[in-house]
Design an enzyme around this catalytic site. Structure first.
Site, PDB file in Angstrom:
ATOM      1  N   SER A 144       0.838  -1.199   0.000  1.00  0.00           N
ATOM      2  CA  SER A 144       0.000   0.000   0.000  1.00  0.00           C
ATOM      3  C   SER A 144       0.879   1.259   0.000  1.00  0.00           C
ATOM      4  CB  SER A 144      -0.971  -0.043   1.180  1.00  0.00           C
ATOM      5  OG  SER A 144      -1.979   0.934   1.027  1.00  0.00           O
ATOM      6  N   HIS A 186      -4.108  -0.776  -4.449  1.00  0.00           N
ATOM      7  CA  HIS A 186      -5.568  -0.991  -4.314  1.00  0.00           C
ATOM      8  C   HIS A 186      -6.214  -0.695  -5.675  1.00  0.00           C
ATOM      9  CE1 HIS A 186      -5.153  -0.913   0.131  1.00  0.00           C
ATOM     10  NE2 HIS A 186      -4.402   0.155  -0.043  1.00  0.00           N
ATOM     11  N   GLU A 213      -5.306  -5.315  -4.701  1.00  0.00           N
ATOM     12  CA  GLU A 213      -5.144  -5.805  -3.326  1.00  0.00           C
ATOM     13  C   GLU A 213      -4.792  -7.292  -3.329  1.00  0.00           C
ATOM     14  OE1 GLU A 213      -8.712  -4.679  -1.252  1.00  0.00           O
ATOM     15  OE2 GLU A 213      -8.222  -2.539  -1.392  1.00  0.00           O
TER      16      GLU A 213
END
Lengths: 282, 282
Positions: A144, A186, A213
């Site tokens: 992330s 994401h 993800e």
């Protein structure tokens, strides 16, 4: 739980050819197969691994650092340590530097990529991590926010639900481990194609890499990336772009991009960064 | 308000070279400049236009039909008529067919594309519209659901927030005015890139056309499309795709697509359907 020490015998270092950079799209499986985290642990040396977890992107660094520490200890890492860096001065801490000097894997957690860069960019600690990663002595992973910082140019924020336009994406400077890429994470989960296209329109010489993800683009040192995990890695290659109006239009006006090459890669697929060539899973 | 008649003098027909097909991404401006609707009105003959509005995609056909009728009358169309078709038998109504025989423009409103196809596919009325559109005698426009039906293969529904996978999109058969394309509408506004990619993975010989709201891909008869309006038209060209696993994976598994050509076109940009060539605004 293994004792955490800063002294690691040299014999525990994995062969340098095994190191890699794992760029993870966030929300990687931490409970079941844990394929991506297990791959990181393996490539960091497996049961010989000495892992540094840097949770500085997060506003809950203790919680998130502890979570990853438990996971890597359960897998059997020899040493694990959370480097809970909350101000830039800690980037000069000799105790942290000594651990980095001897570890075999560094894991950057999620959180806020601007916070991570603000705390770590240009510190002696980060320069030492960069040097050892470039030498192939450390396997690096970021998830992330920890993935967003991999390129020289970094997507710091933005939104979705609009056609590509300059105002759709906020750019900043990343930590530059793989300078030629711009990462978005994401990716399909948060519908970020238009924001990655907006970023690439201003930097068409960089390669756009959108990572879903629980999905990882694993970069080998020879220029190949391999996809592991449950989603896709989207490559946006504007190096043959024939036209954009990016510099001519207002910040919220639509951007034209003609002749992009796009690849959607899934588990086991490979792509070579410089050959610009996707190779299906064998 | 002009009187609505079914008899239109032949002299009111526009030159056939002026006709076009306007594929509109929904939510086109109906209040201010009304650029797209004005272009339709002009290409249907301007003050000589005789326009048929087919609101059958909508569950509120009277309301939506009346709205467009008012707009085209305000612009100065000579004749306008709402063909409020609510069952397939009306597709054989000689009164409607006579109007179609003599009109210069047909406008398909938004609503549900499955409803529109269910009511109109293979009716004598639709076959006559198709014939006259193919002969270049009618300018056709469709917005939202009215745009979705343009290809042979039609996106009937789907969702977003996932990587490309077969379950992300529901396909059906469209009305086939431009058989070689698969249209998706409200495109970047509703984050539909992954669903269009999912559709194209199963029909790589078709050209994916994603159209944003208040944006129109205007197809000329010579194979060129031109973009008008506020957003972008996204072209997904899989005709040189080197690999997909589409037929090998489960319905919810990620789909690989290697070597797609993607173009983001904005206002004034052109693209040739068969030359596969984008040309920037001059």
């Amino acid at each position: 739980m293994p004792q955490i020490e800063t002294e690691i015998p040299a014999s525990h270092m994995p062969p340098s050819t095994k190191t890699a950079i794992l760029v993870i799209g966030g929300a990687e499986d931490k409970v079941h197969g844990r394929e991506i985290l297990h791959t990181f642990w393996l490539r960091a040396g497996g049961s010989d691994a000495a892992i540094a977890i840097i949770p500085s992107a997060s506003r809950e660094p203790l919680l998130i650092g502890d979570r990853y520490q438990q996971i890597f200890e359960e897998m059997g890492a020899k040493f694990t340590k959370v480097l809970d860096i909350r101000d830039r001065e800690q980037g000069e801490d000799p105790y942290f530097q000594e651990y980095i000097e001897q570890c075999t894997g560094v894991f950057l957690t999620g959180g806020d990529q601007l916070r991570l860069c603000g705390l770590l960019a240009d510190t002696p600690l980060m320069e030492r991590i960069r040097g050892r990663v470039q030498q192939g002595e450390i396997t690096l992973a970021g998830t992330s926010a920890g993935a967003a910082i991999m390129g020289h140019h970094m997507i710091a924020g933005g939104s979705s639900g609009e056609c590509p336009n300059r105002a759709l994406v906020d750019m900043a400077i990343g930590l530059g481990f793989i300078p030629e890429i711009i990462v978005d994470q994401h990716f399909h989960n948060r519908n970020r194609m238009a924001r990655l296209l907006s970023a690439i329109s201003n930097h068409p010489e960089r390669l756009g890499i959108g990572i879903d993800e629980d999905t990882c683009a694993l970069f080998e040192k020879d220029g190949w990336l391999r996809v592991i995990g449950r989603g896709t890695v989207t490559i946006v290659d504007a190096r043959e772009m024939s036209y954009t109006n990016q510099t001519e239009v207002g910040a919220t006006e639509p951007i034209s991009l003609h002749n992009l090459r796009v690849h959607i890669l899934s588990h086991g697929d490979n792509y070579h960064l410089h050959l610009q060539k996707p190779v299906p899973k064998q």
